[in-house]
Design a protein around this motif. Structure first.
Motif, PDB file in Angstrom:
ATOM      1  N   SER A 161      74.690  67.404-115.120  1.00 22.41           N
ATOM      2  CA  SER A 161      74.534  66.455-114.023  1.00 22.41           C
ATOM      3  C   SER A 161      75.787  65.634-113.760  1.00 22.41           C
ATOM      4  O   SER A 161      76.697  65.563-114.587  1.00 22.41           O
ATOM      5  N   VAL A 162      75.791  65.011-112.581  1.00 21.41           N
ATOM      6  CA  VAL A 162      76.761  63.982-112.215  1.00 21.41           C
ATOM      7  C   VAL A 162      75.948  62.704-112.040  1.00 21.41           C
ATOM      8  O   VAL A 162      75.117  62.603-111.131  1.00 21.41           O
ATOM      9  N   PHE A 163      76.171  61.748-112.927  1.00 20.14           N
ATOM     10  CA  PHE A 163      75.326  60.549-112.989  1.00 20.14           C
ATOM     11  C   PHE A 163      76.052  59.358-112.375  1.00 20.14           C
ATOM     12  O   PHE A 163      77.234  59.123-112.652  1.00 20.14           O
ATOM     13  N   VAL A 164      75.333  58.614-111.536  1.00 19.73           N
ATOM     14  CA  VAL A 164      75.892  57.443-110.859  1.00 19.73           C
ATOM     15  C   VAL A 164      75.036  56.228-111.216  1.00 19.73           C
ATOM     16  O   VAL A 164      73.820  56.233-110.996  1.00 19.73           O
ATOM     17  N   GLN A 165      75.686  55.206-111.741  1.00 19.12           N
ATOM     18  CA  GLN A 165      74.986  54.004-112.167  1.00 19.12           C
ATOM     19  C   GLN A 165      75.417  52.824-111.306  1.00 19.12           C
ATOM     20  O   GLN A 165      76.601  52.635-111.037  1.00 19.12           O
ATOM     21  N   ALA A 166      74.450  52.037-110.874  1.00 19.48           N
ATOM     22  CA  ALA A 166      74.751  50.839-110.092  1.00 19.48           C
ATOM     23  C   ALA A 166      75.344  49.776-110.999  1.00 19.48           C
ATOM     24  O   ALA A 166      75.185  49.821-112.224  1.00 19.48           O
ATOM     25  N   PRO A 167      76.056  48.793-110.444  1.00 23.39           N
ATOM     26  CA  PRO A 167      76.539  47.679-111.265  1.00 23.39           C
ATOM     27  C   PRO A 167      75.366  47.007-111.978  1.00 23.39           C
ATOM     28  O   PRO A 167      74.307  46.803-111.364  1.00 23.39           O
ATOM     29  N   PRO A 168      75.528  46.671-113.269  1.00 20.95           N
ATOM     30  CA  PRO A 168      74.411  46.050-114.010  1.00 20.95           C
ATOM     31  C   PRO A 168      73.836  44.817-113.323  1.00 20.95           C
ATOM     32  O   PRO A 168      72.632  44.558-113.408  1.00 20.95           O
ATOM     33  N   SER A 169      74.677  44.080-112.614  1.00 22.01           N
ATOM     34  CA  SER A 169      74.201  42.864-111.954  1.00 22.01           C
ATOM     35  C   SER A 169      73.418  43.151-110.675  1.00 22.01           C
ATOM     36  O   SER A 169      72.829  42.234-110.085  1.00 22.01           O
ATOM     37  N   THR A 212      68.209  63.112-107.377  1.00 14.91           N
ATOM     38  CA  THR A 212      67.023  62.367-107.780  1.00 14.91           C
ATOM     39  C   THR A 212      67.428  61.106-108.527  1.00 14.91           C
ATOM     40  O   THR A 212      68.533  61.029-109.074  1.00 14.91           O
ATOM     41  N   PHE A 213      66.537  60.137-108.554  1.00 11.49           N
ATOM     42  CA  PHE A 213      66.773  58.957-109.368  1.00 11.49           C
ATOM     43  C   PHE A 213      66.556  59.291-110.841  1.00 11.49           C
ATOM     44  O   PHE A 213      65.835  60.231-111.183  1.00 11.49           O
ATOM     45  N   ALA A 214      67.184  58.495-111.705  1.00 10.01           N
ATOM     46  CA  ALA A 214      67.148  58.752-113.142  1.00 10.01           C
ATOM     47  C   ALA A 214      65.817  58.320-113.746  1.00 10.01           C
ATOM     48  O   ALA A 214      65.128  57.430-113.229  1.00 10.01           O
ATOM     49  N   SER A 221      55.948  57.731-115.155  1.00  9.53           N
ATOM     50  CA  SER A 221      55.377  57.438-113.846  1.00  9.53           C
ATOM     51  C   SER A 221      56.317  56.679-112.915  1.00  9.53           C
ATOM     52  O   SER A 221      56.014  56.515-111.746  1.00  9.53           O
ATOM     53  N   GLN A 222      57.452  56.218-113.454  1.00 12.53           N
ATOM     54  CA  GLN A 222      58.412  55.494-112.634  1.00 12.53           C
ATOM     55  C   GLN A 222      59.818  56.011-112.893  1.00 12.53           C
ATOM     56  O   GLN A 222      60.115  56.555-113.960  1.00 12.53           O
ATOM     57  N   LEU A 223      60.681  55.833-111.891  1.00 14.84           N
ATOM     58  CA  LEU A 223      62.091  56.188-112.008  1.00 14.84           C
ATOM     59  C   LEU A 223      62.934  54.953-111.699  1.00 14.84           C
ATOM     60  O   LEU A 223      62.445  53.979-111.127  1.00 14.84           O
ATOM     61  N   SER A 224      64.197  55.021-112.075  1.00 12.58           N
ATOM     62  CA  SER A 224      65.118  53.932-111.755  1.00 12.58           C
ATOM     63  C   SER A 224      65.185  53.737-110.245  1.00 12.58           C
ATOM     64  O   SER A 224      65.133  54.698-109.472  1.00 12.58           O
ATOM     65  N   GLY A 225      65.323  52.504-109.820  1.00 13.03           N
ATOM     66  CA  GLY A 225      65.466  52.232-108.396  1.00 13.03           C
ATOM     67  C   GLY A 225      66.909  52.181-107.942  1.00 13.03           C
ATOM     68  O   GLY A 225      67.183  51.940-106.762  1.00 13.03           O
ATOM     69  N   SER A 226      67.851  52.410-108.863  1.00 12.79           N
ATOM     70  CA  SER A 226      69.261  52.303-108.500  1.00 12.79           C
ATOM     71  C   SER A 226      70.136  53.419-109.091  1.00 12.79           C
ATOM     72  O   SER A 226      71.086  53.846-108.444  1.00 12.79           O
ATOM     73  N   ASP A 227      69.850  53.885-110.293  1.00 15.01           N
ATOM     74  CA  ASP A 227      70.679  54.909-110.940  1.00 15.01           C
ATOM     75  C   ASP A 227      70.161  56.297-110.569  1.00 15.01           C
ATOM     76  O   ASP A 227      68.952  56.550-110.624  1.00 15.01           O
ATOM     77  N   TRP A 228      71.075  57.193-110.224  1.00 18.30           N
ATOM     78  CA  TRP A 228      70.669  58.515-109.748  1.00 18.30           C
ATOM     79  C   TRP A 228      71.652  59.572-110.227  1.00 18.30           C
ATOM     80  O   TRP A 228      72.708  59.261-110.780  1.00 18.30           O
ATOM     81  N   PHE A 229      71.296  60.832-110.023  1.00 18.88           N
ATOM     82  CA  PHE A 229      72.200  61.900-110.439  1.00 18.88           C
ATOM     83  C   PHE A 229      72.065  63.132-109.549  1.00 18.88           C
ATOM     84  O   PHE A 229      71.052  63.333-108.872  1.00 18.88           O
TER      85      PHE A 229
END
Length: 303
Positions: A161-169, A212-214, A221-229
């Motif tokens: 995968s290529v993973f993209v993470q939002a800023p922690p803040s 898709t989200f991570a 039952s839930q996925l991240s609302g900001s981190d995706w790949f």
């Protein structure tokens, strides 16, 4: 084949019938698409008559692409209702395209220019988001893009995968797992599919370039609302029936539809310098932005 093409051309002459369901505001664009479809079918007719298999394949592809664009104009909104508990979440009521521009972490010429074929400093990936099959996931992603959540973000890359993470803040709240099963009318929420029993998603993970989200720890039952790949599917590492082992457990909401070759050139630390919406921003609905404590990124649309 010649008979089928002739029948299709005859249908194109019934313009009012072909354009049923197109909103008045979209009528000019639909008329232009119908003209393009007729031209494509004329070229296909010639390719069939002269028995050119390669040309036939290209012309069929052109015609089907135009038909798909016309169908989108005939489908303004979703054919199902969003469950009550999720009606305050952003949603995409159609399709949208997003373009990512990436550069190497050291600024080197690590990509290939798609036009001239020489080395290039940057590359672009086009993501097509499918709100018809995953309205909440696609809407959440598009809203994040419009708010600049992924600009100037480094990427993480491995063999899958290529993973993209939002800023922690700027992490967003989780979103429900959303999957439209094949043969069903509306998506399921918070429930993985039982692939071993034959349940398959309309938007499969088992395609290279799936987006898709991570996954979150301790919940299915839930996925991240900001981190995706971006998933790099490899058939040699697939499970039964050639499917990814995680098929049915992620809510795919789109695919890389242009620039997929560049994904193999991405390395850890490369940077998404910018993300822009190419089309579909008008399909984003944020029903209750004030109640959610957020700034609206699109006018509330009516279906």
């Amino acid at each position: 084949m010649a008979t089928n093409v002739a029948d299709s051309l005859a249908l194109c002459q019934l313009r009012d019938r072909m354009l049923v369901g197109v909103p008045a505001t979209s009528r000019p664009g639909a008329e232009s698409l119908l003209d393009s479809l007729t031209a494509s079918l004329r070229k296909l007719e010639l390719a069939v008559k002269t028995q050119q298999p390669d040309a036939v394949s290209i012309r069929v592809s052109d015609a089907l692409r135009t038909v798909a664009e016309l169908e989108l104009l005939q489908a303004p909104g979703l054919p199902f209702l969003i469950p009550k508990e999720y009606q305050t979440l952003p949603r995409l009521v159609g399709r949208a395209q997003v373009e990512l521009t990436l550069e190497k972490r050291d600024g080197s010429l690590g990509f290939v220019d798609p036009v001239v074929g020489g080395p290039a400093k940057s590359t672009t990936l086009v993501l097509t988001l499918d709100g018809y099959s995953a309205p909440l996931s696609a809407g959440n992603f598009l809203k994040n893009v419009l708010e600049g959540l992924y600009d100037n973000r480094p990427i993480q890359v491995n063999y899958t995968s290529v993973f993209v993470q939002a800023p922690p803040s700027r992490e967003r709240p989780p979103i429900p797992l959303e999957i439209l099963p094949a043969g069903e009318f509306e998506p399921l929420y918070r429930l993985p599919l039982d692939v071993q029993s034959g349940e398959l998603p309309v938007l499969p993970l088992s395609i290279s370039g799936a987006v898709t989200f991570a996954r979150l720890p301790f919940t299915d039952s839930q996925l991240s609302g900001s981190d995706w790949f971006i998933f790099k599917f490899d058939k040699q590492q697939a499970g039964l029936a050639g499917l990814a082992f995680d098929e049915g457990t992620f809510g795919v909401f789109g695919y890389i539809t242009d620039g997929l070759d560049s994904v193999t050139r991405l390395e850890p630390g490369d940077v998404i310098t910018s993300v822009r919406v190419l089309s579909g921003a008008d399909k984003l609905v944020v029903p209750s932005a004030t109640a959610m404590g957020m700034t609206p990124v699109a006018a509330v649309a009516t279906q």
